[in-house]
Design a protein around this motif. Structure first.
Motif, PDB file in Angstrom:
ATOM      1  N   ARG A  30      -5.019  18.437 -17.085  1.00  0.00           N
ATOM      2  CA  ARG A  30      -3.616  18.861 -16.934  1.00  0.00           C
ATOM      3  C   ARG A  30      -3.562  20.309 -16.450  1.00  0.00           C
ATOM      4  N   PRO A  31      -2.699  20.615 -15.461  1.00  0.00           N
ATOM      5  CA  PRO A  31      -2.568  22.001 -15.016  1.00  0.00           C
ATOM      6  C   PRO A  31      -1.678  22.803 -15.971  1.00  0.00           C
ATOM      7  N   VAL A  32      -2.110  24.012 -16.262  1.00  0.00           N
ATOM      8  CA  VAL A  32      -1.320  24.910 -17.103  1.00  0.00           C
ATOM      9  C   VAL A  32      -1.150  26.220 -16.326  1.00  0.00           C
ATOM     10  N   PHE A  47       1.198  22.560  -1.604  1.00  0.00           N
ATOM     11  CA  PHE A  47      -0.029  21.768  -1.550  1.00  0.00           C
ATOM     12  C   PHE A  47      -0.041  20.551  -2.466  1.00  0.00           C
ATOM     13  N   CYS A  48       0.785  20.503  -3.495  1.00  0.00           N
ATOM     14  CA  CYS A  48       0.717  19.374  -4.437  1.00  0.00           C
ATOM     15  C   CYS A  48       0.901  18.052  -3.682  1.00  0.00           C
ATOM     16  N   PRO A  49      -0.104  17.183  -3.673  1.00  0.00           N
ATOM     17  CA  PRO A  49      -0.004  15.943  -2.896  1.00  0.00           C
ATOM     18  C   PRO A  49       1.002  14.952  -3.470  1.00  0.00           C
ATOM     19  N   ASP A  50       1.408  15.163  -4.709  1.00  0.00           N
ATOM     20  CA  ASP A  50       2.369  14.245  -5.320  1.00  0.00           C
ATOM     21  C   ASP A  50       3.788  14.792  -5.329  1.00  0.00           C
ATOM     22  N   GLY A  51       3.974  16.016  -4.883  1.00  0.00           N
ATOM     23  CA  GLY A  51       5.321  16.586  -4.842  1.00  0.00           C
ATOM     24  C   GLY A  51       5.960  16.691  -6.218  1.00  0.00           C
ATOM     25  N   VAL A  52       5.155  17.022  -7.212  1.00  0.00           N
ATOM     26  CA  VAL A  52       5.699  17.056  -8.585  1.00  0.00           C
ATOM     27  C   VAL A  52       5.963  18.473  -9.083  1.00  0.00           C
ATOM     28  N   ILE A  53       5.817  19.454  -8.180  1.00  0.00           N
ATOM     29  CA  ILE A  53       6.091  20.835  -8.569  1.00  0.00           C
ATOM     30  C   ILE A  53       7.454  21.234  -8.027  1.00  0.00           C
ATOM     31  N   TYR A  66       4.550  12.782 -13.843  1.00  0.00           N
ATOM     32  CA  TYR A  66       3.985  12.237 -12.610  1.00  0.00           C
ATOM     33  C   TYR A  66       2.743  12.982 -12.115  1.00  0.00           C
ATOM     34  N   CYS A  67       2.507  14.212 -12.586  1.00  0.00           N
ATOM     35  CA  CYS A  67       1.314  14.961 -12.169  1.00  0.00           C
ATOM     36  C   CYS A  67       0.069  14.169 -12.543  1.00  0.00           C
ATOM     37  N   LYS A  68      -0.863  14.007 -11.572  1.00  0.00           N
ATOM     38  CA  LYS A  68      -2.060  13.204 -11.829  1.00  0.00           C
ATOM     39  C   LYS A  68      -3.281  14.044 -12.179  1.00  0.00           C
ATOM     40  N   GLY A  69      -3.077  15.356 -12.249  1.00  0.00           N
ATOM     41  CA  GLY A  69      -4.178  16.213 -12.677  1.00  0.00           C
ATOM     42  C   GLY A  69      -5.289  16.352 -11.651  1.00  0.00           C
ATOM     43  N   CYS A  70      -4.925  16.275 -10.381  1.00  0.00           N
ATOM     44  CA  CYS A  70      -5.951  16.330  -9.328  1.00  0.00           C
ATOM     45  C   CYS A  70      -6.567  17.718  -9.203  1.00  0.00           C
ATOM     46  N   GLY A  71      -5.821  18.763  -9.575  1.00  0.00           N
ATOM     47  CA  GLY A  71      -6.368  20.116  -9.536  1.00  0.00           C
ATOM     48  C   GLY A  71      -6.186  20.839  -8.215  1.00  0.00           C
ATOM     49  N   VAL A  72      -5.516  20.230  -7.251  1.00  0.00           N
ATOM     50  CA  VAL A  72      -5.314  20.888  -5.954  1.00  0.00           C
ATOM     51  C   VAL A  72      -4.530  22.191  -6.138  1.00  0.00           C
ATOM     52  N   CYS A  73      -3.506  22.162  -6.960  1.00  0.00           N
ATOM     53  CA  CYS A  73      -2.693  23.374  -7.182  1.00  0.00           C
ATOM     54  C   CYS A  73      -3.561  24.495  -7.750  1.00  0.00           C
TER      55      CYS A  73
HETATM   56  S1  SF4 Z   1      -2.687  18.765 -10.630  1.00  0.00           S
HETATM   57 FE1  SF4 Z   1      -2.338  17.761  -8.649  1.00  0.00          FE
HETATM   58  S2  SF4 Z   1      -0.585  16.402  -8.993  1.00  0.00           S
HETATM   59 FE2  SF4 Z   1      -0.609  17.868 -10.684  1.00  0.00          FE
HETATM   60  S3  SF4 Z   1       0.747  19.539 -10.035  1.00  0.00           S
HETATM   61 FE3  SF4 Z   1      -1.353  20.109  -9.452  1.00  0.00          FE
HETATM   62  S4  SF4 Z   1      -1.572  19.420  -7.336  1.00  0.00           S
HETATM   63 FE4  SF4 Z   1       0.219  18.352  -8.220  1.00  0.00          FE
END
Ligand code: SF4
Ligand code: SF4
Length: 90
Positions: A30-32, A47-53, A66-73
């Motif tokens: 989870r991003p914090v 950059f968030c690929p899911d547009g949840v920010i 909806y955040c999938k925890g990909c870590g891109v952010c």
């Molecule tokens: S972890 Fe991934 S899905 Fe979640 S906010 Fe960051 S970029 Fe978006």
């Protein structure tokens, strides 16, 4: 070989819309955001690929349903103020 629609098994296909199927609950990490270090640059939002920010007064607010925890952010944040933590650790 390309399969027809009828030949593709139903199992991997979700028949539930994302408004009901809250995909964030699959997440392991989870991003914090440390808002005290945030520069309000909006890069995580872009950059968030899911547009949840969402940006609220320039600061990121992450929809954890909806955040999938990909870590891109976290990877892209130039201020390194988004850390990824294991679900349940914080
Ligand atoms: S972890 Fe991934 S899905 Fe979640 S906010 Fe960051 S970029 Fe978006
Ligand atoms: S990328 Fe980092 S510094 Fe920029 S808005 Fe997002 S959290 Fe703040």
């Amino acid at each position: 070989m390309t399969k027809s629609y009828e030949e593709i098994p139903l199992t991997p296909i979700s028949d539930t819309p994302s408004t009901i199927n809250l995909t964030g609950y699959w997440r392991v990490m989870r991003p914090v955001v440390d808002k005290s270090k945030c520069k309000k640059c909006t890069i995580c939002w872009k950059f968030c690929p899911d547009g949840v920010i969402k940006l609220v007064d320039g600061e990121p607010v992450i929809d954890l349903q909806y955040c999938k925890g990909c870590g891109v952010c976290s990877f892209e944040c130039p201020a390194k103020c988004i850390i990824m933590v294991k679900e349940g650790d914080l």
